[in-house]
Design an enzyme around this catalytic site. Structure first.
Site, mmCIF file in Angstrom:
data_model
loop_
_atom_site.group_PDB
_atom_site.id
_atom_site.type_symbol
_atom_site.label_atom_id
_atom_site.label_comp_id
_atom_site.label_asym_id
_atom_site.label_seq_id
_atom_site.Cartn_x
_atom_site.Cartn_y
_atom_site.Cartn_z
ATOM 1 N N GLY A 251 0.829 -1.223 0.000
ATOM 2 C CA GLY A 251 0.000 0.000 0.000
ATOM 3 C C GLY A 251 0.852 1.257 0.000
ATOM 4 O O GLY A 251 2.080 1.205 -0.036
ATOM 5 N N ASN B 129 -6.107 -3.276 -2.534
ATOM 6 C CA ASN B 129 -6.034 -1.820 -2.772
ATOM 7 C C ASN B 129 -4.628 -1.446 -3.225
ATOM 8 O O ASN B 129 -4.126 -0.356 -2.932
ATOM 9 C CB ASN B 129 -6.391 -1.094 -1.459
ATOM 10 C CG ASN B 129 -6.668 0.377 -1.701
ATOM 11 O OD1 ASN B 129 -6.923 0.798 -2.830
ATOM 12 N ND2 ASN B 129 -6.588 1.162 -0.648
ATOM 13 N N SER C 274 -4.503 6.359 13.567
ATOM 14 C CA SER C 274 -4.837 7.570 12.816
ATOM 15 C C SER C 274 -5.269 8.687 13.752
ATOM 16 O O SER C 274 -5.840 8.447 14.813
ATOM 17 C CB SER C 274 -5.989 7.246 11.844
ATOM 18 O OG SER C 274 -6.536 8.438 11.315
ATOM 19 N N ALA C 275 -5.009 9.908 13.339
ATOM 20 C CA ALA C 275 -5.447 11.084 14.110
ATOM 21 C C ALA C 275 -6.961 11.107 14.245
ATOM 22 O O ALA C 275 -7.511 11.776 15.119
ATOM 23 C CB ALA C 275 -4.966 12.345 13.417
ATOM 24 N N TYR D 268 -14.735 3.775 10.154
ATOM 25 C CA TYR D 268 -13.272 3.642 9.944
ATOM 26 C C TYR D 268 -12.548 4.095 11.216
ATOM 27 O O TYR D 268 -11.717 3.365 11.767
ATOM 28 C CB TYR D 268 -12.807 4.468 8.744
ATOM 29 C CG TYR D 268 -11.321 4.725 8.793
ATOM 30 C CD1 TYR D 268 -10.838 5.959 9.219
ATOM 31 C CD2 TYR D 268 -10.423 3.726 8.477
ATOM 32 C CE1 TYR D 268 -9.473 6.179 9.316
ATOM 33 C CE2 TYR D 268 -9.060 3.937 8.574
ATOM 34 C CZ TYR D 268 -8.588 5.166 8.998
ATOM 35 O OH TYR D 268 -7.240 5.386 9.120
ATOM 36 N N LYS E 165 -10.333 1.898 14.225
ATOM 37 C CA LYS E 165 -8.972 2.199 14.696
ATOM 38 C C LYS E 165 -8.974 2.340 16.226
ATOM 39 O O LYS E 165 -8.076 1.834 16.913
ATOM 40 C CB LYS E 165 -8.451 3.490 14.059
ATOM 41 C CG LYS E 165 -8.130 3.389 12.578
ATOM 42 C CD LYS E 165 -6.962 2.417 12.322
ATOM 43 C CE LYS E 165 -6.574 2.355 10.861
ATOM 44 N NZ LYS E 165 -5.498 1.393 10.588
ATOM 45 N N ASN F 66 -10.232 10.175 -2.838
ATOM 46 C CA ASN F 66 -10.979 10.777 -1.718
ATOM 47 C C ASN F 66 -10.172 11.932 -1.133
ATOM 48 O O ASN F 66 -10.723 12.922 -0.682
ATOM 49 C CB ASN F 66 -11.179 9.745 -0.589
ATOM 50 C CG ASN F 66 -12.112 8.627 -1.009
ATOM 51 O OD1 ASN F 66 -13.208 8.891 -1.479
ATOM 52 N ND2 ASN F 66 -11.666 7.379 -0.882
ATOM 53 N N ASN F 67 -8.841 11.743 -1.108
ATOM 54 C CA ASN F 67 -7.981 12.685 -0.375
ATOM 55 C C ASN F 67 -7.525 13.861 -1.241
ATOM 56 O O ASN F 67 -7.480 13.769 -2.469
ATOM 57 C CB ASN F 67 -6.765 11.943 0.193
ATOM 58 C CG ASN F 67 -7.172 10.910 1.249
ATOM 59 O OD1 ASN F 67 -6.734 9.787 1.209
ATOM 60 N ND2 ASN F 67 -8.021 11.306 2.184
ATOM 61 N N LEU F 68 -7.154 14.947 -0.562
ATOM 62 C CA LEU F 68 -6.875 16.205 -1.239
ATOM 63 C C LEU F 68 -5.706 16.141 -2.213
ATOM 64 O O LEU F 68 -5.859 16.540 -3.386
ATOM 65 C CB LEU F 68 -6.598 17.299 -0.182
ATOM 66 C CG LEU F 68 -6.279 18.692 -0.742
ATOM 67 C CD1 LEU F 68 -7.441 19.223 -1.583
ATOM 68 C CD2 LEU F 68 -5.966 19.666 0.390
ATOM 69 N N ASP G 78 -16.311 15.976 8.147
ATOM 70 C CA ASP G 78 -15.036 16.724 8.228
ATOM 71 C C ASP G 78 -15.008 17.608 9.473
ATOM 72 O O ASP G 78 -16.044 18.158 9.866
ATOM 73 C CB ASP G 78 -14.877 17.623 6.993
ATOM 74 C CG ASP G 78 -14.202 16.883 5.854
ATOM 75 O OD1 ASP G 78 -13.870 15.696 6.055
ATOM 76 O OD2 ASP G 78 -14.012 17.470 4.789
HETATM 77 C C1 WQD Z 1 -7.987 17.079 3.718
HETATM 78 C C2 WQD Z 1 -8.683 18.449 3.619
HETATM 79 C C3 WQD Z 1 -11.042 18.285 3.200
HETATM 80 C C4 WQD Z 1 -10.567 16.486 -0.779
HETATM 81 C C5 WQD Z 1 -8.465 11.455 5.784
HETATM 82 C C6 WQD Z 1 -8.916 10.448 6.789
HETATM 83 C C7 WQD Z 1 -7.802 10.202 7.769
HETATM 84 C C8 WQD Z 1 -6.549 9.799 7.023
HETATM 85 C C9 WQD Z 1 -6.161 10.862 6.010
HETATM 86 C C10 WQD Z 1 -6.448 7.423 6.999
HETATM 87 C C11 WQD Z 1 -10.035 18.494 4.330
HETATM 88 C C12 WQD Z 1 -10.330 18.939 2.019
HETATM 89 C C13 WQD Z 1 -10.320 17.036 0.465
HETATM 90 C C14 WQD Z 1 -11.152 17.284 -1.792
HETATM 91 C C15 WQD Z 1 -11.204 19.131 -0.266
HETATM 92 N N1 WQD Z 1 -6.731 8.568 6.373
HETATM 93 N N2 WQD Z 1 -10.639 18.338 0.705
HETATM 94 N N3 WQD Z 1 -11.455 18.593 -1.497
HETATM 95 O O1 WQD Z 1 -10.226 13.928 5.581
HETATM 96 O O2 WQD Z 1 -8.236 15.121 6.660
HETATM 97 O O3 WQD Z 1 -8.208 12.663 6.450
HETATM 98 O O4 WQD Z 1 -7.292 11.030 5.135
HETATM 99 O O5 WQD Z 1 -5.940 7.275 8.073
HETATM 100 O O6 WQD Z 1 -8.202 9.185 8.638
HETATM 101 O O7 WQD Z 1 -10.010 10.987 7.491
HETATM 102 O O8 WQD Z 1 -7.957 14.040 4.419
HETATM 103 O O9 WQD Z 1 -7.238 14.656 2.159
HETATM 104 O O10 WQD Z 1 -9.640 13.853 2.493
HETATM 105 O O11 WQD Z 1 -8.956 16.100 3.333
HETATM 106 O O12 WQD Z 1 -11.506 20.329 -0.040
HETATM 107 O O13 WQD Z 1 -11.412 16.839 -2.953
HETATM 108 O O14 WQD Z 1 -8.952 18.731 2.248
HETATM 109 O O15 WQD Z 1 -12.280 18.933 3.466
HETATM 110 O O16 WQD Z 1 -10.207 19.787 4.881
HETATM 111 P P1 WQD Z 1 -8.760 14.024 5.817
HETATM 112 P P2 WQD Z 1 -8.462 14.610 3.017
#
Ligand code: WQD
Length: 329
Positions: free
Chosen positions: A10, A35, A124-125, A148, A152, A197-199, A292
């Site tokens: 991963g 994954n 995880s935080a 999720y 944890k 999913n992540n930024l 969030d």
């Molecule tokens: C970061 C910021 C969004 C996508 C998650 C899990 C956490 C860990 C890390 C596993 C936030 C904003 C995001 C987008 C946006 N995973 N955003 N548009 O949610 O802080 O953490 O991933 O351990 O457990 O919860 O990370 O990257 O999704 O979001 O505006 O298309 O970016 O609102 O403020 P997150 P993220």
């Protein structure tokens, strides 16, 4: 020292395998590739010029896990294998509870049977829930907003109770903040299945033209620019945190935040990415994403004091390294 890395193919697992191999550890990976791809392990071996023993198994399967422990003298386990998509966990709670918790129980039982006394857990935080920032390891955890996060928290509880009953079973609970970036070679990095999913992977896919625009989830948070604030950490800094935890692990249970200790907003990260790559990231501000929180960043003193570990790579390097990888895939 032989380390069993579950989920080693991963994103975080593969980067940790590089750090382990470069630190002289021998690495066995158990991964069901749900994954990830086996090619990622080939890239790790290419980068390090070292070998990995790989078992394609599901770590919830007691017989498969027992076979690994019976065939090798394992000195420590780093348990990454688990589902991690917050939104998916809300839709499929049982899948998350079963996989993430049973895998932990199966591994701990194997450790007890084969007298493996070092266990590093990928936490995880998220487990802090809606606590006050900066999050400290000594805080009382609050309910998270999703299965999720709860999986944890429950896994942490299991490890705490087992370690308290058997103090020789040394456990490090590593609470990750937001890992981003990629190995400097550009050969491995964050490869989400389907739409990210992540930024950061979203930003790099917009930069590459795979996605038209970034959607910013809310600009009305009580933060300095209204967008969500997170503690971004380079995935190689995070990987090296696992080596530090293994090396310094003492008897009993130990919780550590692995973060930078600095909060960065969505808009700030977008700006830094644009400056480092010269690529404009178009975006629309839309509604907040359910679940969030406004701010999430770490108190990082404990890992520095006890593990002599702290981040050495900055946001600009995270952006450059993430973009280099995106361009290669
Ligand atoms: C970061 C910021 C969004 C996508 C998650 C899990 C956490 C860990 C890390 C596993 C936030 C904003 C995001 C987008 C946006 N995973 N955003 N548009 O949610 O802080 O953490 O991933 O351990 O457990 O919860 O990370 O990257 O999704 O979001 O505006 O298309 O970016 O609102 O403020 P997150 P993220």
């Amino acid at each position: 020292m032989i380390v069993l890395v579950t989920g080693g193919a991963g994103f975080i697992g593969s980067h940790t395998c590089i750090a382990l191999l470069e630190a002289g550890f021998k690495v066995i990976v158990a991964d069901n590739l749900c994954n990830s791809r086996v090619e990622i392990l080939n890239k790790v071996m290419e980068i390090t010029k070292k070998n990995i023993i790989f078992y394609e198994i599901d770590v919830t399967n007691e017989h498969s896990v027992d076979r690994i422990f019976s065939e090798h003298h394992i000195d420590g386990v780093i348990h990454f294998a688990g589902y991690k998509a917050v939104g998916e966990s809300v839709k499929e709670p049982l899948k998350y509870y079963y996989n993430n918790i049973i895998s932990t129980i199966v591994l701990v039982r194997a450790c007890q049977k084969y007298k493996v006394q070092r266990f590093v857990f990928s936490s995880s935080a998220t487990v802090y829930g809606e606590n006050e920032v900066p999050f400290k390891e000594s805080m009382i955890l609050k309910p998270t907003t999703n299965p999720y996060g709860e999986s944890k928290t429950i896994s942490e509880r299991i490890l705490i109770d087992v370690s308290e009953a058997n103090p020789a079973f040394s456990v490090a609970l590593l609470r990750y903040f937001n890992p981003i970036g990629a190995h400097e070679s550009g050969l491995i990095g964050e490869e989400p299945n389907g739409a990210p999913n992540n930024l950061m992977p979203y930003i790099t896919q917009v930069a590459k033209g795979k996605i038209e625009k970034l959607r910013i989830f809310g600009a009305d948070y009580p933060t300095f620019d209204g967008t969500g604030v997170r503690d971004y950490i380079h995935v190689m800094d995070l990987a090296e945190g696992h080596i530090a935890a293994l090396i310094h692990l003492k008897e009993g249970i130990h919780k550590y935040n692995l973060g930078s200790g600095k909060g960065t907003s969505v808009l700030e990260l977008v700006t830094i990415f644009e400056e480092e790559t010269g690529i404009k990231i178009p975006f629309d501000v839309i509604d907040r994403r359910p679940g969030d929180i406004a701010e999430c960043y770490a108190d990082v003193r404990k890992a520095r004091e006890e593990l002599n570990w702290y981040v050495i790579r900055d946001l600009r390097m995270m952006c450059r390294d993430a973009w280099r990888f995106e361009k290669n895939i």
